[in-house]
Motif scaffolding. Structure first.
Motif, PDB file in Angstrom:
ATOM      1  N   MET A 102       0.808  -1.214   0.000  1.00 35.47           N
ATOM      2  CA  MET A 102       0.000   0.000   0.000  1.00 35.47           C
ATOM      3  C   MET A 102       0.844   1.269   0.000  1.00 35.47           C
ATOM      4  N   GLU A 103       1.813   1.320   0.894  1.00 36.11           N
ATOM      5  CA  GLU A 103       2.612   2.542   0.999  1.00 36.11           C
ATOM      6  C   GLU A 103       3.400   2.798  -0.278  1.00 36.11           C
ATOM      7  N   ALA A 104       4.015   1.755  -0.813  1.00 38.26           N
ATOM      8  CA  ALA A 104       4.768   1.917  -2.060  1.00 38.26           C
ATOM      9  C   ALA A 104       3.841   2.327  -3.199  1.00 38.26           C
ATOM     10  N   GLY A 105       2.635   1.745  -3.213  1.00 41.61           N
ATOM     11  CA  GLY A 105       1.678   2.098  -4.248  1.00 41.61           C
ATOM     12  C   GLY A 105       1.238   3.547  -4.158  1.00 41.61           C
ATOM     13  N   LEU A 106       0.938   4.007  -2.948  1.00 39.22           N
ATOM     14  CA  LEU A 106       0.525   5.405  -2.778  1.00 39.22           C
ATOM     15  C   LEU A 106       1.635   6.358  -3.183  1.00 39.22           C
ATOM     16  N   ARG A 107       2.857   6.038  -2.828  1.00 42.41           N
ATOM     17  CA  ARG A 107       3.971   6.917  -3.205  1.00 42.41           C
ATOM     18  C   ARG A 107       4.167   6.944  -4.717  1.00 42.41           C
ATOM     19  N   ALA A 108       3.929   5.807  -5.365  1.00 43.14           N
ATOM     20  CA  ALA A 108       4.060   5.764  -6.821  1.00 43.14           C
ATOM     21  C   ALA A 108       2.940   6.545  -7.510  1.00 43.14           C
ATOM     22  N   ALA A 109       1.761   6.544  -6.898  1.00 45.69           N
ATOM     23  CA  ALA A 109       0.604   7.213  -7.513  1.00 45.69           C
ATOM     24  C   ALA A 109       0.538   8.698  -7.197  1.00 45.69           C
ATOM     25  N   ALA A 110       1.246   9.153  -6.157  1.00 45.06           N
ATOM     26  CA  ALA A 110       1.127  10.536  -5.688  1.00 45.06           C
ATOM     27  C   ALA A 110       1.653  11.530  -6.714  1.00 45.06           C
TER      28      ALA A 110
END
Length: 301
Positions: free
Chosen positions: A200-208
């Motif tokens: 989740m955290e890696a995904g959010l950082r990639a999408a931000a």
């Protein structure tokens, strides 16, 4: 606890006819089973969010595409009966209105099989509302319309919310919408699909994106996870006895958009959305289980 300011939200996306079947458990292999209950009700992320907004005391408009058929006529009537403005809901001849079959098990979890006619016109040139209200909300079902709506919101200086679930559209199309919205809330499967990671955290950082005021992901009973100027934070919803999770994500997005339209601070808007989604889960029937403002007031005390 929460503002009663009516505010106005312009919603755009999918309206769909849901056939909801209650089953003991969701099959994991091909098999014939019998349902203990059946309900027909309108659905779709943005359409259901518009109903949530109207029931919570806000003003809601819905823009979308339907076939010129009985299903489309029924969906329009249902939205009108819920006091949603359907001025920008257009019917097209020669295509089928969207439909889905949803299995809901004894724990309230669901399996959704949805169909949208690929011949629904994608052009959005006819979409020209003179006023969007105080906020906009879009789902991923109609990228051309959503991009136009999100761009108009940015020009008007009003908040925009993107409901980013899984999508049959290309990653490039979804990426344009993610960049165009200032409040983006993924479902967990939607985030994994978009970013290619289950973290989740890696995904959010990639999408931000730098323009985001909120980039987050909902994760069922664990609530919302979002990036807050670097760290990842979590806001859990109230604990409830879950009856049916169908429509909970739509309720969350609609409530979030309404709270932002009322100019609530972000953390208050998240708490409001969590409470609405949790209360919806205590009631059966997808859209039929969306709470009213009075029911929410009793729930939150």
């Amino acid at each position: 606890m929460f503002s009663a300011n009516p505010a106005e939200v312009f919603c755009l996306g999918l309206a769909i006819q849901d056939t909801i079947l209650t089953v003991a458990s969701i099959p994991t292999e091909p098999v014939k089973i019998y349902a203990s209950g059946r309900r027909e009700v309108g659905g779709g992320p943005a359409a259901t969010a518009s109903v949530a907004i109207a029931r919570l005391g806000g003003k809601a408009s819905f823009a979308g595409r339907l076939g010129d058929d009985r299903t489309g006529a029924a969906l329009r009537r249902e939205l009108q009966d819920e006091k949603v403005d359907v001025t920008w809901l257009r019917h097209f001849a020669g295509v089928q209105s969207p439909g889905s079959v949803i299995l809901v098990d004894g724990k309230g979890e669901r399996l959704i099989v949805a169909y949208a006619d690929p011949n629904l016109p994608r052009d959005a040139d006819w979409l020209a509302p003179s006023r969007l209200g105080d906020a906009v909300l879009c789902d991923l079902s109609w990228p051309e319309g959503a991009l136009q709506c999100l761009s108009m919101a940015r020009e008007a200086g009003i908040p925009s919310v993107l409901d980013a679930d899984i999508s049959r559209h290309s990653r490039e199309q979804v990426a344009m919408l993610v960049a165009a919205a200032d409040h983006v809330v993924f479902s967990r499967p939607g985030l994994a699909e978009f970013t290619g990671t289950d973290d989740m955290e890696a995904g959010l950082r990639a999408a931000a994106r730098a323009s985001h005021r909120l980039i987050g992901v909902t994760d069922g009973a664990d609530g919302l996870f979002w990036l807050d100027d670097g760290p990842i934070r979590n806001a859990r919803p109230p604990e409830v006895e879950v009856v049916d999770t169908v429509g909970a994500g739509d309720a969350f997005h609609g409530a979030l958009a309404l709270a932002l339209a009322r100019q609530s601070p972000l953390e208050e808007a998240i708490a409001f959305a969590n409470a609405v989604a949790a209360l919806k889960c205590t009631r059966p029937g997808g859209r039929a289980g969306l709470p009213t403002a009075d029911a929410l007031l009793r729930f939150t005390g």
